[in-house]
Scaffold this active site. Structure first.
Site, PDB file in Angstrom:
ATOM      1  N   HIS A 207       0.790  -1.237   0.000  1.00  0.00           N
ATOM      2  CA  HIS A 207       0.000   0.000   0.000  1.00  0.00           C
ATOM      3  C   HIS A 207       0.820   1.285   0.000  1.00  0.00           C
ATOM      4  O   HIS A 207       0.258   2.360  -0.035  1.00  0.00           O
ATOM      5  CB  HIS A 207      -0.993  -0.006   1.177  1.00  0.00           C
ATOM      6  CG  HIS A 207      -0.356  -0.138   2.526  1.00  0.00           C
ATOM      7  ND1 HIS A 207      -1.073  -0.037   3.700  1.00  0.00           N
ATOM      8  CD2 HIS A 207       0.938  -0.349   2.912  1.00  0.00           C
ATOM      9  CE1 HIS A 207      -0.255  -0.189   4.732  1.00  0.00           C
ATOM     10  NE2 HIS A 207       0.952  -0.382   4.282  1.00  0.00           N
ATOM     11  N   HIS A 208       2.151   1.167   0.070  1.00  0.00           N
ATOM     12  CA  HIS A 208       2.971   2.389   0.019  1.00  0.00           C
ATOM     13  C   HIS A 208       3.406   2.725  -1.413  1.00  0.00           C
ATOM     14  O   HIS A 208       3.950   3.802  -1.646  1.00  0.00           O
ATOM     15  CB  HIS A 208       4.219   2.255   0.892  1.00  0.00           C
ATOM     16  CG  HIS A 208       3.914   2.016   2.342  1.00  0.00           C
ATOM     17  ND1 HIS A 208       3.088   2.842   3.070  1.00  0.00           N
ATOM     18  CD2 HIS A 208       4.309   1.034   3.194  1.00  0.00           C
ATOM     19  CE1 HIS A 208       3.000   2.377   4.318  1.00  0.00           C
ATOM     20  NE2 HIS A 208       3.720   1.282   4.408  1.00  0.00           N
ATOM     21  N   ALA A 209       3.215   1.803  -2.358  1.00  0.00           N
ATOM     22  CA  ALA A 209       3.647   2.074  -3.734  1.00  0.00           C
ATOM     23  C   ALA A 209       2.673   3.042  -4.404  1.00  0.00           C
ATOM     24  O   ALA A 209       1.462   2.947  -4.223  1.00  0.00           O
ATOM     25  CB  ALA A 209       3.748   0.777  -4.525  1.00  0.00           C
TER      26      ALA A 209
ATOM     27  N   ASN B 223      -0.561   5.149   2.375  1.00  0.00           N
ATOM     28  CA  ASN B 223      -0.398   6.432   1.674  1.00  0.00           C
ATOM     29  C   ASN B 223      -0.369   6.303   0.158  1.00  0.00           C
ATOM     30  O   ASN B 223      -0.874   7.167  -0.549  1.00  0.00           O
ATOM     31  CB  ASN B 223       0.868   7.157   2.173  1.00  0.00           C
ATOM     32  CG  ASN B 223       2.132   6.359   1.920  1.00  0.00           C
ATOM     33  OD1 ASN B 223       2.103   5.126   1.953  1.00  0.00           O
ATOM     34  ND2 ASN B 223       3.234   7.026   1.678  1.00  0.00           N
TER      35      ASN B 223
ATOM     36  N   HIS C 263       0.056   3.793   7.594  1.00  0.00           N
ATOM     37  CA  HIS C 263      -0.973   4.347   6.708  1.00  0.00           C
ATOM     38  C   HIS C 263      -0.772   3.902   5.258  1.00  0.00           C
ATOM     39  O   HIS C 263       0.354   3.853   4.770  1.00  0.00           O
ATOM     40  CB  HIS C 263      -0.925   5.884   6.775  1.00  0.00           C
ATOM     41  CG  HIS C 263      -1.852   6.543   5.814  1.00  0.00           C
ATOM     42  ND1 HIS C 263      -1.423   7.400   4.827  1.00  0.00           N
ATOM     43  CD2 HIS C 263      -3.193   6.438   5.668  1.00  0.00           C
ATOM     44  CE1 HIS C 263      -2.474   7.811   4.129  1.00  0.00           C
ATOM     45  NE2 HIS C 263      -3.551   7.242   4.619  1.00  0.00           N
TER      46      HIS C 263
END
Ligand code: ZN
Ligand code: ZN
Length: 361
Positions: free
Chosen positions: A131-133, A173, A171
């Site tokens: 989920h950070h990519a 992000n 998070h």
């Protein structure tokens, strides 16, 4: 509608998941995914007659190109061929990183396709949740965003109410940037205080833009937050939002790294709370999404907490019994200051988001 007692789960697997090497001291340990599989196997959590092990494949090229820029894809390819350079400071490159990222993110797309074909209702992937990519870059141990790939697949099949329920302690992000102004994807992220915790994003006020206002929900917790405040925030926020949104597909990150044993975060949850959240998401999937639920492991850096968390979630999907090992978090109860901050966050969030959905604050 698929009955909860007859639903089927696919455990996604590929021998290429562990073709990674972030180095000896990196939190993504060698054989991480084999470890998860072996520990749930040893606990008997793959034994259910309602569970199949499904072999997955690489992320298809057209899906990859839909969710990442060609510049970024070329950069990952170059790093992969030479073994030189980094994706980001915390995400070192290695030879074969391109193929490995296609494998660990591809699983999510193959899981989605298996659900859409009707062969399973739920999938559990020991990888996934990158989920950070972002469209144009990676980081936070994430190369290609499999959640974005999943949403692309689902949108292409006509899904218009996709819920991303992200309980990873960090998070989401990267994922947030894809859907910040989109009302067809509701993102709910529960995470540790962004002021102190990577990726230093995911504030209460960030509720979406344009038509997407009210569809991006960031709930953060002060460090050392435990089961009580977490369940309070969950019950105040999640059921009303899910109820008003009525998702037709749920993508779920259980938050294994919010466990009190996790060395990378400072949350104080027990496996029982991870179970409680997973039970709720499974129930919502049957209530609103005809059972369609994809579980992506996300983070989790303490081996035992990760293994028993995975077992707990699998047991809920397959309707089997599982008792987590005895839990003894360092703090028995959430203190007054923690309660004050959490109540304040919940209340502000409700005042910003609930009116957009016709909900009482
Ligand atoms: Zn089910
Ligand atoms: Zn995380």
């Amino acid at each position: 509608m698929m009955d909860r007692r007859s639903c089927r789960t696919g455990f996604l697997w590929s021998p290429t998941f562990d073709s990674h090497d972030y180095g000896r001291r990196h939190p993504i340990r060698r054989n991480r995914f084999t470890y998860i599989k072996e520990s749930v196997e040893a606990e008997g959590c793959l034994d259910s007659s309602r569970l199949d092990i499904l072999e997955t494949d690489m992320l298809p090229e057209d899906v990859l190109r839909a969710v990442h820029s060609s510049d970024y894809i070329s950069r990952v390819r170059e790093i992969s061929q030479s073994g030189l350079g980094n994706i980001a400071d915390d995400t070192p490159g290695f030879k074969g990183i391109y193929e490995n990222a296609l494998s660990v993110s591809g699983a999510t797309v193959w899981g989605i396709r298996s659900i859409l074909s009707g062969s399973i209702d739920h999938f559990f992937s020991p990888t996934g949740g990158f989920h950070h990519a972002r469209y144009d870059g990676g980081g936070g141990f994430c190369v290609f965003n499999d959640l974005a790939a999943a949403v692309y697949e689902l949108r292409s099949s006509g899904f218009q109410k996709i819920l991303i329920a992200d309980f990873d302690a960090h998070h989401g992000n990267g994922t947030q940037t894809y859907y910040y102004d989109s009302p067809d994807v509701m993102q709910i992220s529960f995470h540790e205080d962004p002021e102190w915790m990577y990726p230093h994003d995911g504030f209460i006020k960030d509720v979406g833009a344009g038509e997407g206002i009210g569809y991006n929900v960031n709930m953060w917790f002060p460090m050392d937050s435990g089961d009580e405040v977490y369940r309070f925030a969950f019950s105040e926020l999640v059921p009303p939002l899910v109820d008003s949104f009525g998702p037709d597909f749920i993508l779920f990150l259980p938050g294994f790294d919010a466990h009190y044993l996790d060395p990378l975060t400072h949350m104080n949850l027990t496996t029982e709370t991870i179970q409680y959240v997973a039970e709720s998401m499974h129930r919502f999937a049957h209530q609103y999404s005809e059972g369609r639920l994809g579980v992506l492991s996300g983070g989790g850096y303490h081996p035992r907490a990760l293994g028993s968390g995975a077992c707990a979630v699998l047991s809920i999907l397959t309707g089997s019994e599982y008792a987590a090992p005895p839990q003894s978090p360092p703090f028995d109860h959430d203190d007054e200051e923690t309660w004050r901050i959490v109540r304040e966050n919940v209340s502000v969030l409700k005042s910003l988001v609930f009116p957009m959905h016709g909900l009482d604050t």
